[in-house]
Scaffold this active site. Sequence first.
Site, PDB file in Angstrom:
ATOM      1  N   SER A 126       5.764   1.453   4.087  1.00 37.43           N
ATOM      2  CA  SER A 126       5.434   2.822   4.376  1.00 37.43           C
ATOM      3  C   SER A 126       6.803   3.729   4.553  1.00 37.43           C
ATOM      4  O   SER A 126       7.689   3.338   4.718  1.00 37.43           O
ATOM      5  CB  SER A 126       4.709   2.947   5.594  1.00 37.43           C
ATOM      6  OG  SER A 126       4.207   4.371   5.970  1.00 37.43           O
ATOM      7  N   TYR A 160       4.137   0.971  14.639  1.00 35.89           N
ATOM      8  CA  TYR A 160       3.759   0.718  13.215  1.00 35.89           C
ATOM      9  C   TYR A 160       5.138   1.399  12.515  1.00 35.89           C
ATOM     10  O   TYR A 160       5.481   0.341  11.584  1.00 35.89           O
ATOM     11  CB  TYR A 160       2.927   1.944  13.196  1.00 35.89           C
ATOM     12  CG  TYR A 160       2.350   1.811  11.620  1.00 35.89           C
ATOM     13  CD1 TYR A 160       1.773   1.163  10.983  1.00 35.89           C
ATOM     14  CD2 TYR A 160       2.772   3.105  10.768  1.00 35.89           C
ATOM     15  CE1 TYR A 160       1.356   1.196   9.508  1.00 35.89           C
ATOM     16  CE2 TYR A 160       2.468   2.905   9.331  1.00 35.89           C
ATOM     17  CZ  TYR A 160       1.799   2.029   8.597  1.00 35.89           C
ATOM     18  OH  TYR A 160       1.638   2.206   7.464  1.00 35.89           O
TER      19      TYR A 160
HETATM   20  N1  LIG Z   1      -3.266   5.087   3.784  1.00 35.15           N
HETATM   21  C1  LIG Z   1      -2.086   5.482   3.932  1.00 35.15           C
HETATM   22  O1  LIG Z   1      -1.731   6.704   4.093  1.00 35.15           O
HETATM   23  C2  LIG Z   1      -0.973   4.544   3.837  1.00 35.15           C
HETATM   24  C3  LIG Z   1       0.299   4.985   3.914  1.00 35.15           C
HETATM   25  C4  LIG Z   1       1.376   3.956   3.989  1.00 35.15           C
HETATM   26  C5  LIG Z   1       1.083   2.860   4.035  1.00 35.15           C
HETATM   27  N2  LIG Z   1      -0.182   2.296   4.099  1.00 35.15           N
HETATM   28  C6  LIG Z   1      -0.330   0.835   4.096  1.00 35.15           C
HETATM   29  O2  LIG Z   1      -1.134   0.398   3.039  1.00 35.15           O
HETATM   30  C7  LIG Z   1      -1.952  -0.974   3.444  1.00 35.15           C
HETATM   31  C8  LIG Z   1      -3.372  -0.721   3.303  1.00 35.15           C
HETATM   32  O3  LIG Z   1      -3.932   0.477   3.805  1.00 35.15           O
HETATM   33  P1  LIG Z   1      -5.141   1.479   3.571  1.00 35.15           P
HETATM   34  O4  LIG Z   1      -4.984   2.826   3.952  1.00 35.15           O
HETATM   35  O5  LIG Z   1      -5.440   0.836   2.210  1.00 35.15           O
HETATM   36  O6  LIG Z   1      -6.262   0.546   4.822  1.00 35.15           O
HETATM   37  P2  LIG Z   1      -7.782   0.322   4.449  1.00 35.15           P
HETATM   38  O7  LIG Z   1      -8.474   1.342   3.584  1.00 35.15           O
HETATM   39  O8  LIG Z   1      -8.069   0.627   6.115  1.00 35.15           O
HETATM   40  O9  LIG Z   1      -7.579  -1.036   4.222  1.00 35.15           O
HETATM   41  C9  LIG Z   1      -7.177  -2.034   4.909  1.00 35.15           C
HETATM   42  C10 LIG Z   1      -7.509  -3.432   4.027  1.00 35.15           C
HETATM   43  O10 LIG Z   1      -6.671  -4.645   4.989  1.00 35.15           O
HETATM   44  C11 LIG Z   1      -7.618  -5.122   5.601  1.00 35.15           C
HETATM   45  N3  LIG Z   1      -7.122  -5.971   6.714  1.00 35.15           N
HETATM   46  C12 LIG Z   1      -6.915  -5.394   7.958  1.00 35.15           C
HETATM   47  N4  LIG Z   1      -6.419  -6.274   8.803  1.00 35.15           N
HETATM   48  C13 LIG Z   1      -6.281  -7.438   8.302  1.00 35.15           C
HETATM   49  C14 LIG Z   1      -5.773  -8.638   8.688  1.00 35.15           C
HETATM   50  N5  LIG Z   1      -5.519  -9.122   9.828  1.00 35.15           N
HETATM   51  N6  LIG Z   1      -5.836  -9.581   7.670  1.00 35.15           N
HETATM   52  C15 LIG Z   1      -6.464  -9.512   6.441  1.00 35.15           C
HETATM   53  N7  LIG Z   1      -6.894  -8.211   6.136  1.00 35.15           N
HETATM   54  C16 LIG Z   1      -6.734  -7.237   6.878  1.00 35.15           C
HETATM   55  C17 LIG Z   1      -9.061  -4.725   5.591  1.00 35.15           C
HETATM   56  O11 LIG Z   1     -10.319  -5.522   5.736  1.00 35.15           O
HETATM   57  P3  LIG Z   1     -10.761  -6.068   6.989  1.00 35.15           P
HETATM   58  O12 LIG Z   1     -10.643  -4.936   8.303  1.00 35.15           O
HETATM   59  O13 LIG Z   1     -12.072  -6.634   6.905  1.00 35.15           O
HETATM   60  O14 LIG Z   1      -9.745  -7.069   7.444  1.00 35.15           O
HETATM   61  C18 LIG Z   1      -8.966  -3.786   4.396  1.00 35.15           C
HETATM   62  O15 LIG Z   1      -9.461  -4.564   3.253  1.00 35.15           O
HETATM   63  C19 LIG Z   1      -1.455  -1.061   5.016  1.00 35.15           C
HETATM   64  O16 LIG Z   1      -0.426  -1.974   4.960  1.00 35.15           O
HETATM   65  C20 LIG Z   1      -0.963   0.194   5.312  1.00 35.15           C
HETATM   66  O17 LIG Z   1       0.006   0.129   6.377  1.00 35.15           O
HETATM   67  C21 LIG Z   1      -1.193   3.051   3.873  1.00 35.15           C
END
Ligand SMILES: NC(=O)c1ccc[n+]([C@@H]2O[C@H](COP(=O)([O-])OP(=O)(O)OC[C@H]3O[C@@H](n4cnc5c(N)ncnc54)[C@H](OP(=O)(O)O)[C@@H]3O)[C@@H](O)[C@H]2O)c1
Length: 240
Positions: free
Chosen positions: A138, A151
Site C-alpha cells: 500500500s 496497518y
Molecule cells: N482497497 C484499497 O484502497 C487498498 C489500498 C491499498 C492496499 N490495499 C490492499 O489490497 C489488498 C486487498 O484489498 P481489497 O480492497 O481488495 O479488499 P477486499 O475487497 O475486502 O478483499 C479482501 C480479500 O481478502 C480475503 N481475506 C481477508 N482476510 C484473509 C485471511 N486472513 N486469509 C485469507 N484471505 C483473507 C477476503 O476474503 P475473506 O474475508 O473471506 O477471507 C477477500 O477475498 C489488501 O492487502 C489491502 O491491504 C487495498
Amino acid sequence: MKKIALVTGGTSGIGLATVEALHRKGYIVVFTSSKSQVAGEQIASQDREALRYLQCDVTNKDQISSVKDTLVEHYGRLDVLINNAGYTEVVPHSNFEGATDELWMKIFTTNVMGTWWMSTLFHDLLKAEAGSIVNITSIAGLRPIGSSIPYSVSKAALNQMTRLLAASMDNVRVNAVAPGLIDTPWTESWDQLRENVRRVAPLHRSGTPEDVAQVVVSVAEAAYLTGEVIAVDGGLTLKV
Ligand SMILES: NC(=O)c1ccc[n+]([C@@H]2O[C@H](COP(=O)([O-])OP(=O)(O)OC[C@H]3O[C@@H](n4cnc5c(N)ncnc54)[C@H](OP(=O)(O)O)[C@@H]3O)[C@@H](O)[C@H]2O)c1
C-alpha cells in the site's frame, strides 16, 4: 503446459480482479479466502478447468500447508504467487488507545506473517519454475498515511520484506504493488477520502481493482524485475 498462479484473498476487490486477469492470460488460477467460501465456489464454477477455490486463512499455517498439498497433487508446480490477503481497521492516528495490542497482532499476523508464511512455504515450488511473487502492499507503507498506524507499519514492513526476499531468493523474482485508494468493498464507506483523492491526485479519481490487477500481472511476468515496490495510485504519492 499451462502456468499455475496462486492468489490469496481472491474472492473480492483487487484479489478477484487479479484472479480474472490471470485467468484471461491463460493461467490456471488457484485462489483462496478465509471465510467467503460460497463466493469462491461461485467464481470457480465459471471455469472449473482453470479456476480452483480453496478455503485458507493466511494466518493458519496448517491451512497453508494443505493448499500446498493440493497444488502439488493436482498441478505439481507453481509459477506465480500473489500475496493479496490483508486486514485493517480504521483508527485515527492520534487515537493511541484505539490501536490496541489485539489490533496490532491481528494486522501483523495477517499482513506480515501471512505473506512470510506463504512466500517461504511455496519458495521451493516457485524456484523450480523460476517463478515470481507479487506482494500487494500500500502507499500507506510509503507515506505517513493510512487507515491505522498498525496497518501502515505492516505495509512498510511488507515493502521491506519484498526487497529482502528478492535479495535472498535465487531465481525467484519478488516485487510489490502498492495501491493508492481503490474502490473495493474495503473502502466502500471512505467517501471523504475519495473526494480528497479526486481533488489532489493528478489523475483525479480513485482506482479500480482492474487498474491494480493490470499492473500486478505485468509485474508478475516482467522477466528482469525484482525487489521493486511499484505504486499504483494515480499519482497520489506525488502530492502527499
Ligand atoms: N482497497 C484499497 O484502497 C487498498 C489500498 C491499498 C492496499 N490495499 C490492499 O489490497 C489488498 C486487498 O484489498 P481489497 O480492497 O481488495 O479488499 P477486499 O475487497 O475486502 O478483499 C479482501 C480479500 O481478502 C480475503 N481475506 C481477508 N482476510 C484473509 C485471511 N486472513 N486469509 C485469507 N484471505 C483473507 C477476503 O476474503 P475473506 O474475508 O473471506 O477471507 C477477500 O477475498 C489488501 O492487502 C489491502 O491491504 C487495498
